[in-house]
Scaffold this active site. Structure first.
Site, PDB file in Angstrom:
ATOM      1  N   ASP A 169      -5.739  -6.410   6.756  1.00 60.31           N
ATOM      2  CA  ASP A 169      -5.903  -7.468   5.762  1.00 60.31           C
ATOM      3  C   ASP A 169      -4.553  -7.740   5.088  1.00 60.31           C
ATOM      4  OD1 ASP A 169      -7.744  -7.935   2.654  1.00 60.31           O
ATOM      5  OD2 ASP A 169      -7.142  -9.374   4.186  1.00 60.31           O
ATOM      6  N   ASN A 170      -4.410  -8.922   4.487  1.00 63.50           N
ATOM      7  CA  ASN A 170      -3.280  -9.237   3.593  1.00 63.50           C
ATOM      8  C   ASN A 170      -1.903  -9.227   4.242  1.00 63.50           C
ATOM      9  OD1 ASN A 170      -5.160  -7.032   1.664  1.00 63.50           O
ATOM     10  ND2 ASN A 170      -5.074  -9.225   1.211  1.00 63.50           N
TER      11      ASN A 170
HETATM   12  C1  LIG Z   1      -4.700  -1.348  -2.208  1.00 64.88           C
HETATM   13  C2  LIG Z   1      -5.898  -2.120  -2.684  1.00 64.88           C
HETATM   14  C3  LIG Z   1      -7.235  -1.596  -2.191  1.00 64.88           C
HETATM   15  C4  LIG Z   1      -7.612  -0.189  -2.526  1.00 64.88           C
HETATM   16  O1  LIG Z   1      -6.860   0.726  -1.746  1.00 64.88           O
HETATM   17  C5  LIG Z   1      -6.737   1.952  -2.462  1.00 64.88           C
HETATM   18  N1  LIG Z   1      -5.622   2.687  -1.866  1.00 64.88           N
HETATM   19  C6  LIG Z   1      -4.317   2.374  -1.938  1.00 64.88           C
HETATM   20  N2  LIG Z   1      -3.572   3.230  -1.210  1.00 64.88           N
HETATM   21  C7  LIG Z   1      -4.422   4.128  -0.681  1.00 64.88           C
HETATM   22  C8  LIG Z   1      -4.263   5.262   0.181  1.00 64.88           C
HETATM   23  N3  LIG Z   1      -3.049   5.628   0.612  1.00 64.88           N
HETATM   24  N4  LIG Z   1      -5.364   5.961   0.554  1.00 64.88           N
HETATM   25  C9  LIG Z   1      -6.586   5.565   0.123  1.00 64.88           C
HETATM   26  N5  LIG Z   1      -6.811   4.490  -0.677  1.00 64.88           N
HETATM   27  C10 LIG Z   1      -5.734   3.794  -1.085  1.00 64.88           C
HETATM   28  C11 LIG Z   1      -6.577   1.511  -3.891  1.00 64.88           C
HETATM   29  O2  LIG Z   1      -6.964   2.537  -4.782  1.00 64.88           O
HETATM   30  C12 LIG Z   1      -7.489   0.288  -3.973  1.00 64.88           C
HETATM   31  O3  LIG Z   1      -8.777   0.656  -4.429  1.00 64.88           O
HETATM   32  N6  LIG Z   1      -5.779  -3.534  -2.233  1.00 64.88           N
HETATM   33  C13 LIG Z   1      -4.885  -4.364  -2.798  1.00 64.88           C
HETATM   34  O4  LIG Z   1      -4.022  -3.958  -3.594  1.00 64.88           O
HETATM   35  C14 LIG Z   1      -5.037  -5.825  -2.540  1.00 64.88           C
HETATM   36  C15 LIG Z   1      -4.373  -6.733  -3.403  1.00 64.88           C
HETATM   37  C16 LIG Z   1      -4.550  -8.121  -3.250  1.00 64.88           C
HETATM   38  C17 LIG Z   1      -3.844  -9.056  -4.153  1.00 64.88           C
HETATM   39  C18 LIG Z   1      -3.394 -10.293  -3.667  1.00 64.88           C
HETATM   40  C19 LIG Z   1      -2.751 -11.188  -4.522  1.00 64.88           C
HETATM   41  C20 LIG Z   1      -2.546 -10.853  -5.848  1.00 64.88           C
HETATM   42  F1  LIG Z   1      -1.946 -11.727  -6.678  1.00 64.88           F
HETATM   43  C21 LIG Z   1      -2.977  -9.605  -6.335  1.00 64.88           C
HETATM   44  C22 LIG Z   1      -3.619  -8.724  -5.489  1.00 64.88           C
HETATM   45  C23 LIG Z   1      -5.394  -8.626  -2.248  1.00 64.88           C
HETATM   46  C24 LIG Z   1      -6.047  -7.728  -1.397  1.00 64.88           C
HETATM   47  O5  LIG Z   1      -6.878  -8.182  -0.428  1.00 64.88           O
HETATM   48  C25 LIG Z   1      -5.859  -6.341  -1.515  1.00 64.88           C
HETATM   49  O6  LIG Z   1      -6.475  -5.529  -0.594  1.00 64.88           O
HETATM   50 MG   LIG Z   2      -7.271  -6.704   1.054  1.00 65.30          MG
END
Ligand SMILES: C[C@H](C[C@H]1O[C@@H](n2cnc3c(N)ncnc32)[C@H](O)[C@@H]1O)NC(=O)c1cc(-c2ccc(F)cc2)cc(O)c1O
Ligand SMILES: [Mg+2]
Length: 221
Positions: A169-170
């Site tokens: 994604d993204n």
């Molecule tokens: C990273 C997050 C999603 C989750 O991932 C967990 N996480 C992280 N690193 C690890 C790891 N290494 N192991 C396990 N879990 C882990 C975390 O705690 C979050 O809950 N997703 C995003 O930041 C994300 C941001 C945007 C976004 C887009 C435009 C904007 F203006 C602002 C934000 C869109 C999306 O579609 C996303 O997916």
């Molecule tokens: Mg995402």
């Protein structure tokens, strides 16, 4: 203290979605994010692309990196065949707690193993702790600069087999440039971009689907 956005999303699900009905939980989250508070779920537009890849692969073993509130976890789990397994990793305990309740509300907890922790720590434990030999599908949706190191880690640990599919994604917004450059240039992957939009917006984003043709590919002279 003030509730968090994931907690408000969960409250909305409990008020508007039917227990045991994954589609109604998915629809409730999409409504909440479109009409009340934006949140970073993969969303309905990219979600239909995710659905089509899951149906095409019909995986026995799926790994999701970055559970957040469990929205894409449900989209994947609701399409899995009986006996197929989805392991999802989330390192933020508050997000994991909400995701557990969302997945349970949808009645999908028997198809999903949500593990709290960092992908970097947990991926090396997949075999010993979860009895997984390799993954048929990996959905990358965690910190965007972790996509590449975690992919390299899965390669090195032999967790990808010939035909394993990585769906990220993204890749445009927020973006994963090093990951994109790698899967698009490496002879080890057949990669394709599915153009879409950032969840619930008109901003461009998309999913990159990369098929791992096998460890031997790219090492032939
Ligand atoms: C990273 C997050 C999603 C989750 O991932 C967990 N996480 C992280 N690193 C690890 C790891 N290494 N192991 C396990 N879990 C882990 C975390 O705690 C979050 O809950 N997703 C995003 O930041 C994300 C941001 C945007 C976004 C887009 C435009 C904007 F203006 C602002 C934000 C869109 C999306 O579609 C996303 O997916
Ligand atoms: Mg995402």
């Amino acid at each position: 203290t003030r509730s968090s956005r994931p907690q408000r999303m969960l409250a909305h699900v409990k008020r508007h979605a039917a227990r045991g009905d994954p589609q109604s939980v998915i629809d409730a989250i999409d409504y909440f994010c479109r009409h009340k508070e934006w949140a970073m779920n993969v969303g309905d537009e990219k979600g239909t692309i995710l659905d089509s890849v899951v149906c095409e692969v019909s995986p026995g073993a799926v790994l999701e990196l970055g559970t957040y509130c469990g929205y894409s976890t449900m989209r994947i789990a609701r399409l899995l065949a009986p006996g197929a397994r989805l392991i999802t990793l989330e390192f933020n305990p508050a997000n994991a707690a909400v995701a557990r309740q969302v997945i349970a509300w949808a009645g999908l907890e028997h198809k999903v193993q949500l593990v709290e922790g960092s992908s970097g720590d947990l991926i090396p434990q997949m075999r010993e702790k979860f009895g997984i030999d390799s993954f048929d599908l990996v959905f990358l949706d965690h910190w965007k600069d972790w996509y590449l190191p975690d992919t390299r880690l899965m390669e090195e640990l032999g967790l990808l087999h010939k035909g394993s599919v990585l769906l990220a994604d993204n890749v445009i917004c927020p973006g994963a440039p090093e990951y994109l450059a790698y899967v698009r240039s490496s002879p080890r992957y057949d990669s394709r971009y599915f153009k879409s939009h950032l969840e619930y917006t008109y901003v461009e984003d998309g999913l990159e689907k990369s098929v791992f043709p096998g460890a031997s590919a790219g090492s032939r002279p």
